[in-house]
Write a protein that holds these residues in place. Structure first.
Motif, short mmCIF file in Angstrom:
data_model
loop_
_atom_site.label_atom_id
_atom_site.label_comp_id
_atom_site.label_asym_id
_atom_site.label_seq_id
_atom_site.Cartn_x
_atom_site.Cartn_y
_atom_site.Cartn_z
N THR A 133 -59.96 -14.24 46.03
CA THR A 133 -58.51 -14.23 46.07
C THR A 133 -57.97 -13.07 45.27
N ALA A 134 -57.13 -12.29 45.88
CA ALA A 134 -56.59 -11.12 45.21
C ALA A 134 -55.51 -11.52 44.23
N PRO A 135 -55.35 -10.77 43.13
CA PRO A 135 -54.29 -11.06 42.19
C PRO A 135 -52.93 -11.02 42.88
N GLY A 136 -52.06 -11.95 42.49
CA GLY A 136 -50.72 -11.96 43.03
C GLY A 136 -50.61 -12.66 44.37
N GLU A 229 -47.65 -7.71 35.15
CA GLU A 229 -47.30 -6.35 35.58
C GLU A 229 -48.33 -5.80 36.55
N PHE A 230 -49.60 -6.03 36.27
CA PHE A 230 -50.66 -5.53 37.14
C PHE A 230 -50.54 -6.15 38.53
N GLU A 231 -50.34 -7.46 38.58
CA GLU A 231 -50.29 -8.14 39.86
C GLU A 231 -49.04 -7.74 40.66
N LEU A 232 -47.93 -7.54 39.95
CA LEU A 232 -46.71 -7.09 40.63
C LEU A 232 -46.90 -5.69 41.19
N LEU A 233 -47.50 -4.80 40.41
CA LEU A 233 -47.72 -3.43 40.89
C LEU A 233 -48.70 -3.42 42.05
N GLU A 234 -49.73 -4.23 41.99
CA GLU A 234 -50.70 -4.28 43.10
C GLU A 234 -50.02 -4.74 44.38
N TYR A 250 -41.63 -13.66 44.30
CA TYR A 250 -41.81 -14.84 43.46
C TYR A 250 -42.96 -15.70 43.96
N ASP A 251 -43.04 -15.87 45.27
CA ASP A 251 -44.10 -16.70 45.85
C ASP A 251 -45.48 -16.10 45.60
N ARG A 252 -45.59 -14.77 45.73
CA ARG A 252 -46.88 -14.12 45.57
C ARG A 252 -47.31 -14.01 44.11
N ILE A 253 -46.37 -13.76 43.21
CA ILE A 253 -46.73 -13.50 41.81
C ILE A 253 -46.69 -14.77 40.97
N TRP A 254 -45.67 -15.59 41.15
CA TRP A 254 -45.53 -16.80 40.33
C TRP A 254 -45.90 -18.07 41.08
N GLY A 255 -45.96 -18.00 42.40
CA GLY A 255 -46.27 -19.19 43.18
C GLY A 255 -45.10 -20.16 43.25
N TYR A 256 -43.91 -19.69 42.87
CA TYR A 256 -42.75 -20.58 42.79
C TYR A 256 -41.49 -19.72 42.78
N ASP A 257 -40.50 -20.09 43.60
CA ASP A 257 -39.24 -19.35 43.65
C ASP A 257 -38.27 -20.00 42.68
N ASN A 264 -36.10 -13.43 35.94
CA ASN A 264 -37.52 -13.19 35.67
C ASN A 264 -38.04 -11.92 36.34
N LEU A 265 -37.79 -11.80 37.64
CA LEU A 265 -38.31 -10.67 38.40
C LEU A 265 -37.68 -9.36 37.94
N ALA A 266 -36.37 -9.36 37.71
CA ALA A 266 -35.69 -8.14 37.28
C ALA A 266 -36.23 -7.65 35.94
N VAL A 267 -36.54 -8.59 35.05
CA VAL A 267 -37.09 -8.21 33.74
C VAL A 267 -38.44 -7.54 33.91
N TYR A 268 -39.31 -8.11 34.75
CA TYR A 268 -40.64 -7.54 34.94
C TYR A 268 -40.58 -6.20 35.65
N VAL A 269 -39.70 -6.07 36.64
CA VAL A 269 -39.56 -4.79 37.33
C VAL A 269 -39.07 -3.72 36.36
#
Length: 298
Positions: A133-136, A229-234, A250-257, A264-269
């Motif tokens: 399973t790939a990250p993210g 950060e790594f998983e979001l960039l990938e 959200y679904d791919r990185i956190w598994g939850y919207d 959350n997403l804006a902070v990480y971006v």
């Protein structure tokens, strides 16, 4: 993995407020976790060194060694155990401080315990050594198999296939195993604009990643990235040129919207941009208002 009949994840909880600590310990135990609860950062570090948990839940503001310092120490030691921060601080700068310390996610007090459960499940799924399973990825095919279409999140559709400029093909979430080696230009692009995923490395817009070694570069400069950060960039690199909407990320990185009100997403971006951007070089992560984000070099 999250609690199942055959596996009981261990949680190290550090919270100096006794009422919150006792209530959260009880709730996590009833949810199926095995919990070790401590009252400060010193005890948290000692317990983490004594017996490595599956996930840590750290209050930011504790006397003596606070949650941020605990996280920094563990990351400096090479400990990549997922960390969920509990904080009463809601300013963006405070959230960034937690991410900078190496935390993977955070919950703002007062919180709903169901939100804590959801975030822990997402962290444990991402950290689980699932085969191939790939990250993210919330549910990806085994490594080496063809990429599967992206699944939609509970609260929003996956980008469709009829509008490539803003609603492009379903996001890729898996890589192709290849030979080990140093970063180098790879071959075919798997049909993604500017993205190359042949062999061990994935590449787009002047960025190169080694998902197996969890290393990333912009040009010759290596990037120091947290797990999230790594998983979001990938995810962005594998879908270079495609606008990914908020619910899909959200679904791919956190598994939850977490809904439209979540920052959350804006902070990480924003934090990822700080690490990617260089003076005089083009910005790589672009905001598409009302939709989401896209990685492209222009």
């Amino acid at each position: 993995m999250p609690p199942t009949a055959s596996h009981t994840p261990t949680v190290l909880l550090a919270e100096d407020d006794r009422a919150i600590r006792n209530a959260l310990e009880r709730a996590l135990t009833l949810e199926g976790y095995r919990v070790t609860a401590v009252a400060d950062g010193v005890e948290a570090l000692a317990q983490a060194h004594r017996s490595r948990p599956d996930v840590l839940v750290l209050d930011v503001m504790m006397p003596g060694i606070d949650g941020l310092q605990v996280c920094r120490v563990l990351r400096a030691e090479g400990d990549r155990t997922p960390v969920l921060m509990l904080t009463a601080l809601v300013e963006t700068a405070d959230r960034i401080a937690g991410l900078d310390a190496g935390a993977d996610d955070y919950v703002v007090k007062p919180f709903d315990v169901e939100e804590v459960f959801a975030r822990l499940r997402a962290l444990l799924r991402r950290a689980a050594p699932a085969s191939g399973t790939a990250p993210g990825s919330a549910s990806a095919p085994a490594a080496g198999s063809a990429s599967a279409p992206a699944a939609g999140s509970a609260s929003g559709p996956v980008p469709g296939t009829g509008e490539p400029s803003a609603r492009g093909a379903a996001p890729e979430t898996t890589g192709t195993p290849g030979r080990s080696g140093t970063p180098g230009r790879t071959g075919a692009s798997n049909g993604r604009p500017g993205a190359s995923a042949a062999g061990r490395f994935v590449e787009a817009a002047g960025l190169r990643m080694d998902p197996r070694a969890r290393r990333a570069w912009r040009g010759r400069r290596e990037l120091e990235l947290t797990r999230t950060e790594f998983e979001l960039l990938e995810l962005l690199i594998r879908n270079a040129g495609i606008v990914l909407d908020h619910s899909t990320i959200y679904d791919r990185i956190w598994g939850y919207d977490f809904g439209p009100g979540s920052k959350n997403l804006a902070v990480y971006v924003g934090y990822l941009r700080r690490k990617l951007d260089e003076p005089g070089a083009p910005q790589l992560i672009h905001t598409v208002r009302g939709v989401g984000y896209v990685l492209r070099e222009d």
